[in-house]
Design a protein around this motif. Structure first.
Motif, PDB file in Angstrom:
ATOM      1  N   ILE A 573      50.900  21.365  60.080  1.00 43.90           N
ATOM      2  CA  ILE A 573      52.163  21.852  60.625  1.00 43.90           C
ATOM      3  C   ILE A 573      53.085  20.691  60.981  1.00 43.90           C
ATOM      4  N   ALA A 574      52.510  19.690  61.635  1.00 48.24           N
ATOM      5  CA  ALA A 574      53.339  18.571  62.090  1.00 48.24           C
ATOM      6  C   ALA A 574      53.939  17.795  60.915  1.00 48.24           C
ATOM      7  N   VAL A 575      53.118  17.554  59.895  1.00 51.62           N
ATOM      8  CA  VAL A 575      53.606  16.774  58.754  1.00 51.62           C
ATOM      9  C   VAL A 575      54.722  17.539  58.026  1.00 51.62           C
ATOM     10  N   VAL A 576      54.504  18.835  57.809  1.00 51.40           N
ATOM     11  CA  VAL A 576      55.489  19.620  57.068  1.00 51.40           C
ATOM     12  C   VAL A 576      56.786  19.755  57.880  1.00 51.40           C
ATOM     13  N   THR A 577      56.637  19.977  59.176  1.00 54.93           N
ATOM     14  CA  THR A 577      57.816  20.066  60.031  1.00 54.93           C
ATOM     15  C   THR A 577      58.623  18.773  59.956  1.00 54.93           C
ATOM     16  N   PHE A 578      57.917  17.658  59.983  1.00 55.52           N
ATOM     17  CA  PHE A 578      58.607  16.369  59.933  1.00 55.52           C
ATOM     18  C   PHE A 578      59.336  16.190  58.603  1.00 55.52           C
ATOM     19  N   LEU A 579      58.645  16.507  57.504  1.00 56.77           N
ATOM     20  CA  LEU A 579      59.262  16.316  56.180  1.00 56.77           C
ATOM     21  C   LEU A 579      60.452  17.249  55.978  1.00 56.77           C
ATOM     22  N   GLN A 580      60.359  18.439  56.569  1.00 55.36           N
ATOM     23  CA  GLN A 580      61.456  19.391  56.492  1.00 55.36           C
ATOM     24  C   GLN A 580      62.740  18.750  57.031  1.00 55.36           C
ATOM     25  N   LYS A 581      62.582  18.051  58.153  1.00 56.40           N
ATOM     26  CA  LYS A 581      63.751  17.441  58.797  1.00 56.40           C
ATOM     27  C   LYS A 581      64.064  16.064  58.246  1.00 56.40           C
ATOM     28  N   ASN A 582      63.038  15.375  57.729  1.00 58.65           N
ATOM     29  CA  ASN A 582      63.237  13.991  57.291  1.00 58.65           C
ATOM     30  C   ASN A 582      62.758  13.778  55.866  1.00 58.65           C
ATOM     31  N   PRO A 583      63.525  14.324  54.895  1.00 60.55           N
ATOM     32  CA  PRO A 583      63.101  14.096  53.512  1.00 60.55           C
ATOM     33  C   PRO A 583      63.174  12.596  53.194  1.00 60.55           C
ATOM     34  N   ASN A 584      62.486  12.197  52.143  1.00 55.71           N
ATOM     35  CA  ASN A 584      62.482  10.802  51.706  1.00 55.71           C
ATOM     36  C   ASN A 584      61.920   9.856  52.762  1.00 55.71           C
ATOM     37  N   SER A 585      60.801  10.238  53.333  1.00 59.88           N
ATOM     38  CA  SER A 585      60.136   9.364  54.298  1.00 59.88           C
ATOM     39  C   SER A 585      58.985   8.644  53.621  1.00 59.88           C
ATOM     40  N   ILE A 586      58.739   7.409  54.065  1.00 56.46           N
ATOM     41  CA  ILE A 586      57.565   6.715  53.546  1.00 56.46           C
ATOM     42  C   ILE A 586      56.363   7.095  54.398  1.00 56.46           C
ATOM     43  N   PHE A 587      55.181   6.758  53.894  1.00 59.70           N
ATOM     44  CA  PHE A 587      53.950   7.168  54.573  1.00 59.70           C
ATOM     45  C   PHE A 587      53.910   6.669  56.013  1.00 59.70           C
ATOM     46  N   LEU A 588      54.344   5.427  56.220  1.00 61.65           N
ATOM     47  CA  LEU A 588      54.314   4.845  57.566  1.00 61.65           C
ATOM     48  C   LEU A 588      55.217   5.624  58.525  1.00 61.65           C
ATOM     49  N   ASP A 589      56.367   6.113  58.026  1.00 61.50           N
ATOM     50  CA  ASP A 589      57.249   6.960  58.864  1.00 61.50           C
ATOM     51  C   ASP A 589      56.487   8.193  59.327  1.00 61.50           C
ATOM     52  N   VAL A 590      55.777   8.812  58.392  1.00 61.25           N
ATOM     53  CA  VAL A 590      55.031  10.024  58.714  1.00 61.25           C
ATOM     54  C   VAL A 590      53.996   9.717  59.799  1.00 61.25           C
ATOM     55  N   GLU A 591      53.259   8.623  59.597  1.00 62.91           N
ATOM     56  CA  GLU A 591      52.257   8.242  60.603  1.00 62.91           C
ATOM     57  C   GLU A 591      52.898   8.004  61.966  1.00 62.91           C
ATOM     58  N   GLN A 592      53.999   7.270  61.966  1.00 60.93           N
ATOM     59  CA  GLN A 592      54.644   6.948  63.246  1.00 60.93           C
ATOM     60  C   GLN A 592      55.105   8.200  63.980  1.00 60.93           C
ATOM     61  N   GLU A 593      55.535   9.199  63.206  1.00 58.63           N
ATOM     62  CA  GLU A 593      55.988  10.438  63.816  1.00 58.63           C
ATOM     63  C   GLU A 593      54.814  11.306  64.282  1.00 58.63           C
ATOM     64  N   ILE A 594      53.760  11.320  63.470  1.00 53.42           N
ATOM     65  CA  ILE A 594      52.656  12.245  63.712  1.00 53.42           C
ATOM     66  C   ILE A 594      51.730  11.776  64.842  1.00 53.42           C
ATOM     67  N   TYR A 595      51.408  10.491  64.838  1.00 55.18           N
ATOM     68  CA  TYR A 595      50.378  10.001  65.751  1.00 55.18           C
ATOM     69  C   TYR A 595      50.647  10.316  67.228  1.00 55.18           C
ATOM     70  N   PRO A 596      51.889  10.178  67.737  1.00 59.69           N
ATOM     71  CA  PRO A 596      52.093  10.490  69.155  1.00 59.69           C
ATOM     72  C   PRO A 596      51.720  11.933  69.519  1.00 59.69           C
ATOM     73  N   HIS A 597      51.732  12.844  68.562  1.00 51.74           N
ATOM     74  CA  HIS A 597      51.302  14.223  68.843  1.00 51.74           C
ATOM     75  C   HIS A 597      49.783  14.334  68.948  1.00 51.74           C
TER      76      HIS A 597
END
Ligand SMILES: [Zn+2]
Length: 768
Positions: A573-597
């Protein structure tokens, strides 16, 4: 305890020199952590000097890094990375060596000839990349080469010349072996036997090669910089030349000096020629000084040569130290012994002297590790101000190593503030602060605390966890209670007690289930029994997280359930929600966003994030973007289509159809025959816990693109796999096929639904 989020980094593009002995750390972690805990320009201390790259990254981030380092080889690595010689110096030094005379020959020609072999196909004399040996034999059984003339390549049986050449070099071995010996230890030295044993890990040819070069060093009249450069190249050859290269390679990071039953003898000539790349790719230098010289405020590395215990309290007033960073050292008998040997070869006996104990020490167990770490932490305590943060990276984590570090630090007065753990393949990120009293009163360990800690972790996780994770949960509880070590207890006893306590907690508590093929508690996974799960009440904090993530994730097509939310579902859920709002993200962006959750022990693995990404998104130029069909509006439309297909098929089969909440029902004469749960996601676990209908009636319908992700989840979570077994899971595609059939009977329908397995092959490689 509020755990911090795991700080993601990047794997270094180049592993760097002696990488099999230096801790495998990600880049970008320490430079992210430091600014949050100490202002740029301040002094930080690396008391272990275990990872040259860590100190270098901190210095490049603008900190003045005081590093205590006792191992002469690690110190050399640190100096080289802070101030590498120029490429010109490397090349010139090598050229001088090659041009030196050896009898009538050039030294380069002589060394080159040591590795000549005959190409099996074209018969030319070529360089072997390596020779393969069996332990105890006096000649290699095979050679490995790539022929530059005919391109024949691979492993070939050793020729009689190969064998003869190896034996010829062995005939003069005694002379070279005693030369190699004398550079390290004096003949009358009581430690001579240890030196001999260490040198026994070199075959005659590499030993001949190395001693021949080393004996030339003094007569070459090189400048200091060129001598450093040449030493750096020789150091690589020293490591490539020992027998600790098992073939096939199963233990790429050796810890013990053992000769493998089959091993590889590398071509040291190649090492010398190509070693330059490993040193020059470490990037630009930073200011480098020896303690107690000053460093500029812009940062740099200051080396204290010696043990931390020899660093006096003066630094407390002089600097002061704002933070401590370090890769927590783990015992490595192989590297420590070889370091003493190599120091002697490169710089002579005087260089070995302060580090000679490494030759002698034969067995390093975890109790030894804890005792040594505790001595370091105790001294560190005296150098720091109250509340000073200590950030430790514990690489290649395993339960006893973690227990050793936590016990050592706690007994020295440090308070554990955070522990972030991803997988057994990643460094654990530890945060301590310098506590109020060096000697605090320890408490008795309480097994109920350990059980509750493990239980809470498993509830929060919503899926089984590795032994490393549940063990860490237990250790954290003991650290919080100051119960890792009793007063006057030896470290081996303390470590044994903690381990017994955690294992007993797991074994005797009926709430815990062990998923494993083996008997041993530390294998497989640990989860919660069905009874424990049904009583489960998630804490408010987790509920909040679930709700937050859910609000922006309606398109995923599932309603909220505050039960049985597994970590992998929440990550999806978290990854898809993030990509929905932030297309064209690199893997590290995803990690940085996801890990605090998902802080602390919940940190999702790379494999888990990749599985979600590959299911929903596509990668272009390193950037991830949702697939067209997985954009929310497209998914909603498709779900509606699938719902109407279900209705149509149901009516064709003579059922009356209706919808109850989000479940589609087929009935006959008022009796429910079949129910369908349509998902846009792979949240199968959630669907199962939500549907009120019995499994044999229920069909879960998912998009084809989700099948691999669902299979991946089942593969890593045996409890989900078991629950999924009693349900039918089918793909959208099947319904589309069925509606096209000219003749459709209830029998055909049942057959088709039973024969639509989840895709397995794609997820096979990603177990964690
Ligand atoms: Zn050839």
């Amino acid at each position: 305890m509020d755990f911090q989020a795991y700080i993601p980094g990047l794997s270094p593009a180049e592993p760097g020199p002696l990488a099999r002995f230096t801790p495998p750390l990600e880049e970008g972690v320490i430079s992210t952590w430091l600014p949050l805990h100490a202002p740029a320009g301040s002094w930080v201390l690396d008391p272990f000097g275990f990872s040259p790259r860590l100190a270098l990254e901190a210095a490049r981030a603008g900190y003045r890094v005081l590093v205590t380092v006792n191992n002469p080889i690690t110190r050399f690595l640190l100096e080289m990375s802070a101030r590498p010689p120029s490429e010109t110096d490397f090349k010139a030094a090598l050229a001088d060596l090659i041009a030196a005379k050896k009898g009538e020959e050039r030294l380069g020609v002589h060394l080159y000839a040591l590795y000549l072999t005959t190409c099996e196909k074209c018969g030319n004399e070529i360089q072997a990349d390596s020779f393969l040996w069996r332990r105890g034999e006096d000649a290699p059984y095979a050679r490995v080469y790539t022929c530059p003339n005919c391109e024949d390549a691979g492993e070939r049986v050793a020729t009689s010349q190969d064998i003869e050449k190896a034996r010829k070099i062995a005939a003069t071995d005694n002379l070279h072996r005693s030369r190699a010996f004398e550079r390290v230890t004096a003949l009358e030295d009581e430690d001579r036997v240890y030196t001999e044993e260490a040198i026994a890990h070199y075959l005659p040819r590499p030993l001949y090669f190395l001693t021949t070069i080393i004996n030339r060093l003094d007569s070459l009249n090189l400048t200091l910089e060129r001598l450093r450069a040449l030493n750096a190249l020789i150091l690589l050859a020293c490591d490539a030349g020992n027998t600790l290269w098992d073939h096939p390679s199963e233990r790429p990071r050796p810890k013990q000096l053992n000769i493998p039953s089959q091993f590889r003898e590398y071509n040291l000539w190649h090492q010398l020629e190509h070693g330059l790349n490993q040193w020059t790719e470490t990037g630009s230098g930073v200011p480098l000084e020896a303690w107690p010289n000053e460093l500029p405020e812009s940062g740099g590395i200051c080396i204290f040569e010696g043990r931390l215990q020899d660093l006096t309290d003066d630094v407390k007033k002089q600097l002061p130290i704002k933070a401590v960073i370090g890769s927590v050292p783990r015992p490595n008998q192989a590297f420590w012994t070889l370091s003493a040997l190599w120091a002697g070869w490169l710089w002579g006996r005087e260089a070995v002297e302060p580090y000679k104990r490494a030759l002698r020490r034969r067995r390093y167990d975890w109790a030894w590790n804890a005792t040594a770490l505790n001595a370091a932490f105790t001294h560190l305590f005296g150098l720091l101000h109250l509340g000073a943060p200590v950030f430790g990276l514990l690489s290649e984590p395993e339960p006893p190593f973690l227990a050793s570090a936590l016990t050592a630090a706690s007994a020295a007065g440090f308070d554990l503030e955070s522990l972030a753990l991803r997988t057994q393949h990643d460094p654990i990120q530890l945060l301590w602060t310098c506590g109020e009293h060096l000697k605090r009163q320890p408490n008795e360990a309480n097994i109920e605390d350990v059980k509750e800690a493990i239980y809470s972790h498993l509830i929060e996780r919503g899926e089984p966890a590795s032994y490393l994770h549940v063990h860490a949960a237990g250790l954290i509880a003991l650290a919080k209670a100051h119960a890792l070590k009793q007063k006057d207890q030896e470290f081996d006893e303390a470590l044994r007690n903690s381990q017994t306590l955690i294992q007993t907690a797991l074994e005797e508590d009926a709430r815990f289930v062990h998923y494993s093929n083996g008997e041993s508690v530390d294998t497989g996974l640990w989860g919660l029994s069905d009874v424990a799960l049904s009583k489960e009440h998630r804490d408010d904090e987790t509920k909040g997280l679930v709700l937050n993530l859910r609000d922006s994730s309606r398109h995923l097509g599932a309603t909220h359930s505050d039960k049985n939310e597994s970590l992998s579902d929440l990550v999806e859920i978290a990854v898809v929600t993030f990509l929905q709002k932030n297309p064209n993200s690199i893997f590290l962006d995803v990690e940085q966003e996801i890990y605090p959750h998902f802080p602390g022990l919940l940190t999702p693995s790379h494999a888990m994030i990749y599985s979600v990404l590959s299911s929903y998104a596509e990668k272009e130029n390193g950037e991830w973007k949702l697939r067209a069909e997985d954009v929310a509006s497209a998914r909603r439309n498709e779900m509606n289509t699938i719902a109407s297909l279900l209705d149509a098929i149901g009516r064709r089969l003579g059922y009356s159809t209706r919808k109850q909440d989000r479940i589609h029902i087929w009935e006959q004469n008022g009796t429910i025959e079949r129910t369908f749960y349509i998902l846009a996601s792979a949240l199968v676990g959630r669907a199962i816990s939500e549907t009120p209908f019995p499994p044999e009636q229920t069909v879960i319908v998912i998009p084809g693109g989700r099948a691999a992700l669902a299979a991946y989840k089942a593969q890593r979570d045996p409890s989900l796999a078991r629950r999924m077994k009693s349900y039918r899971v089918v793909k959208y595609r099947l319904l589309r096929t069925l509606i096209e059939l000219p003749v459709l009977t209830r029998e055909t329908f049942e057959e088709q639904v039973a024969g639509d397995p989840l895709e397995k092959s794609k997820s096979q490689m990603m177990m964690f």
